[in-house]
Design a protein around this motif. Structure first.
Motif, PDB file in Angstrom:
ATOM      1  N   VAL A 174       7.009   1.152  -2.236  1.00 12.08           N
ATOM      2  CA  VAL A 174       6.836   2.457  -2.863  1.00 12.08           C
ATOM      3  C   VAL A 174       6.287   2.349  -4.288  1.00 12.08           C
ATOM      4  CG1 VAL A 174       8.101   4.493  -3.691  1.00 12.08           C
ATOM      5  CG2 VAL A 174       8.580   3.558  -1.421  1.00 12.08           C
ATOM      6  N   VAL A 175       6.805   1.414  -5.083  1.00  7.94           N
ATOM      7  CA  VAL A 175       6.411   1.318  -6.490  1.00  7.94           C
ATOM      8  C   VAL A 175       4.908   1.115  -6.658  1.00  7.94           C
ATOM      9  CG1 VAL A 175       6.654  -0.122  -8.558  1.00  7.94           C
ATOM     10  CG2 VAL A 175       8.686   0.708  -7.369  1.00  7.94           C
TER      11      VAL A 175
ATOM     12  N   SER B  56      11.399  -0.608  -2.260  1.00  9.33           N
ATOM     13  CA  SER B  56      10.857  -0.478  -3.618  1.00  9.33           C
ATOM     14  C   SER B  56       9.539  -1.227  -3.759  1.00  9.33           C
ATOM     15  CB  SER B  56      11.854  -1.018  -4.643  1.00  9.33           C
ATOM     16  OG  SER B  56      13.044  -0.282  -4.616  1.00  9.33           O
TER      17      SER B  56
ATOM     18  N   VAL C 217       9.726  -4.070  -9.827  1.00  7.38           N
ATOM     19  CA  VAL C 217      10.604  -4.497  -8.729  1.00  7.38           C
ATOM     20  C   VAL C 217      10.935  -5.976  -8.867  1.00  7.38           C
ATOM     21  CG1 VAL C 217      10.788  -4.788  -6.235  1.00  7.38           C
ATOM     22  CG2 VAL C 217       9.669  -2.769  -7.158  1.00  7.38           C
TER      23      VAL C 217
ATOM     24  N   ALA D  48      16.647  -2.038   0.145  1.00  6.68           N
ATOM     25  CA  ALA D  48      16.270  -1.292  -1.062  1.00  6.68           C
ATOM     26  C   ALA D  48      15.156  -1.996  -1.824  1.00  6.68           C
ATOM     27  CB  ALA D  48      17.489  -1.098  -1.961  1.00  6.68           C
ATOM     28  N   VAL D  49      15.240  -3.320  -1.962  1.00 11.60           N
ATOM     29  CA  VAL D  49      14.203  -4.076  -2.674  1.00 11.60           C
ATOM     30  C   VAL D  49      12.892  -4.032  -1.884  1.00 11.60           C
ATOM     31  CG1 VAL D  49      13.500  -6.378  -3.441  1.00 11.60           C
ATOM     32  CG2 VAL D  49      15.793  -5.541  -3.945  1.00 11.60           C
TER      33      VAL D  49
END
Length: 173
Positions: free
Chosen positions: A26-27, A23, A37, A19-20
């Motif tokens: 994507v972020v 992220s 993040v 997930a990190v």
């Protein structure tokens, strides 16, 4: 019985890293700051480190039991089933139960580092006759058996197995 997919902790850690990492990709692609993040990930690592150092990882158990949507209740139910196995066999084997605790918070309040606990009246002697040793063995294994019957596998019981080994190691044969 070992979980064929590995431990719950390893899977959870793997999902967190995924997930990190996702992220982190994507972020910035959305034009947002990478700090969105980095800061939560860093704070999460600090919290996990403090929890491990100060509370032996108990915070993760407390958090898991407080999860919404029934996930925490399912964990507590599994612990309750394990402890109920001990209580039922203790009654059947005439071993008095002093206290039953279900959940990490209940155990923590009593000064125990466990997910659940069934406290039995201790034996009068460290060396048990064979029949008493068999009674204790049945009761100590009952929690794992209860989980096996309901869920098809047992997650708890490491303390039970350790105590069982100590009892057999110092008793008469």
């Amino acid at each position: 019985m070992a979980d064929p997919l590995g431990s719950i902790g390893a899977r959870t850690a793997g999902l967190a890293v995924f997930a990190v990492s996702l992220s982190a990709l994507v972020v910035p692609a959305l034009g947002w700051s990478p700090w969105l993040v980095a800061v939560p990930a860093g704070l999460g690592m600090v919290a996990l480190t403090l929890d491990a150092a100060r509370f032996g990882g108990l915070g993760g158990h407390l958090l898991a039991e407080a999860l919404p949507v029934g996930l925490g209740r399912a964990r507590l139910r599994r612990i309750a089933i394990h402890e109920a196995g001990h209580v039922l066999l203790a009654a059947d084997n005439n071993l008095p139960v002093q206290q039953v605790l279900v959940g990490s918070l209940a155990c923590w309040r009593e000064g125990l580092r466990a997910n659940g606990s069934t406290q039995l009246e201790p034996p009068a002697s460290a060396k048990l006759p064979l029949e008493d040793l068999r009674r204790w063995s049945r009761v100590l294994q009952a929690g794992m058996v209860a989980e096996q019957l309901i869920y098809g596998g047992s997650r708890g019981g490491a303390d039970d197995r350790a105590l069982l080994g100590r009892l057999w190691g110092r008793s008469e044969e």
